[in-house]
Design a protein around this motif. Structure first.
Motif, PDB file in Angstrom:
ATOM      1  N   SER A 163       0.841  -1.213   0.000  1.00 18.60           N
ATOM      2  CA  SER A 163       0.000   0.000   0.000  1.00 18.60           C
ATOM      3  C   SER A 163       0.873   1.260   0.000  1.00 18.60           C
ATOM      4  O   SER A 163       0.554   2.243  -0.661  1.00 18.60           O
ATOM      5  N   TYR A 166       2.607   1.565  -3.663  1.00 19.08           N
ATOM      6  CA  TYR A 166       1.691   1.973  -4.742  1.00 19.08           C
ATOM      7  C   TYR A 166       0.769   3.122  -4.345  1.00 19.08           C
ATOM      8  O   TYR A 166      -0.044   3.554  -5.163  1.00 19.08           O
ATOM      9  N   GLU A 167       0.894   3.568  -3.099  1.00 22.82           N
ATOM     10  CA  GLU A 167       0.049   4.653  -2.586  1.00 22.82           C
ATOM     11  C   GLU A 167      -1.429   4.357  -2.809  1.00 22.82           C
ATOM     12  O   GLU A 167      -2.181   5.174  -3.363  1.00 22.82           O
ATOM     13  N   ILE A 168      -1.823   3.156  -2.405  1.00 20.85           N
ATOM     14  CA  ILE A 168      -3.229   2.750  -2.493  1.00 20.85           C
ATOM     15  C   ILE A 168      -3.677   2.275  -1.111  1.00 20.85           C
ATOM     16  O   ILE A 168      -2.850   2.016  -0.232  1.00 20.85           O
ATOM     17  N   SER A 169      -4.980   2.159  -0.938  1.00 19.34           N
ATOM     18  CA  SER A 169      -5.511   1.753   0.371  1.00 19.34           C
ATOM     19  C   SER A 169      -5.202   0.286   0.649  1.00 19.34           C
ATOM     20  O   SER A 169      -4.965  -0.500  -0.273  1.00 19.34           O
ATOM     21  N   ASN A 172      -7.572  -1.994  -1.175  1.00 20.41           N
ATOM     22  CA  ASN A 172      -7.214  -2.258  -2.578  1.00 20.41           C
ATOM     23  C   ASN A 172      -6.142  -3.342  -2.677  1.00 20.41           C
ATOM     24  O   ASN A 172      -6.161  -4.153  -3.599  1.00 20.41           O
ATOM     25  N   GLU A 176      -6.250  -7.149  -4.614  1.00 25.14           N
ATOM     26  CA  GLU A 176      -5.212  -7.740  -5.471  1.00 25.14           C
ATOM     27  C   GLU A 176      -4.765  -9.102  -4.925  1.00 25.14           C
ATOM     28  O   GLU A 176      -4.519 -10.033  -5.681  1.00 25.14           O
TER      29      GLU A 176
END
Length: 199
Positions: A163, A166-169, A172, A176
């Motif tokens: 996280s 990729y600077e995602i929550s 998320n 994946e």
């Protein structure tokens, strides 16, 4: 090697495609036939009328001693002729095959085929054709992290690492991971992510 190339490489052997997904089997037969025509190999489809009715796609076929023989939707050993190369069925048929590919749906229009050796082919069916799919960079990073940690890492650690990268929550990242789990590449057990399939 993609799925069609792999199946063509086994064209002198005997292969079973086991799946409940008719659109996939029809697309594979059609794509294989197109490739073999280019090599001037004739095709013979057993149960051609059934294939035509379900697919609505004609295939120019000629049945002789040199033909590549496809048995469409065999239900058991009695449905197999003396000579055959590719068999499609929704059941596992108790006969000798050089390879058996089991095809399952992973998500909307995403399928996986796995052979006896554990090789994994990921693909979609678009306009009746097989389109190879590759894992995205995030998936490859997850697999690479697992390899670095000898195939096993705490789920919370992996989620935090991915996280941030990729600077995602975190949710998320879990999505994946769920896809990789569906593909059979990882499993989650005792709060750990375990690599089950080396790609």
């Amino acid at each position: 090697m993609n799925l069609i190339d792999y199946l063509i490489s086994l064209r002198t052997g005997k292969v079973l495609l086991q799946s409940y997904h008719m659109n996939v089997k029809i697309a594979l037969i059609y794509d294989i036939a197109q490739r073999l025509y280019k090599d001037r190999v004739s095709i013979c489809i057993i149960n051609y009328e059934k294939f035509l009715k379900l697919s609505g796609r004609e295939i120019d076929q000629r049945c002789d001693e040199s033909s590549y023989v496809i048995v469409f939707e065999a239900e058991g050993p009695p449905d197999l002729p003396m000579r055959y190369n590719l068999v499609t069925s929704f059941v596992k048929i108790n006969r000798y095959f050089d390879d058996i590919l089991k095809i399952d749906k992973v998500s909307t229009n995403l399928y996986k085929a796995q052979n006896n050796a554990g090789d994994l082919f990921i693909f979609s069916v678009i306009n009746g054709e097989i389109i190879e799919r590759k894992l995205r960079p995030i998936h490859e990073d997850i697999i690479n992290f697992l390899k670095e940690y000898e195939g096993e890492i705490e789920i919370k650690d992996l989620i935090n690492i991915i996280s941030k990268k990729y600077e995602i929550s975190r949710d998320n990242v879990r999505v994946e991971l769920a896809l990789l789990k569906e593909l059979g590449i990882i499993e989650v057990k005792d709060r750990k992510v375990i690599l089950t399939q080396l790609l």
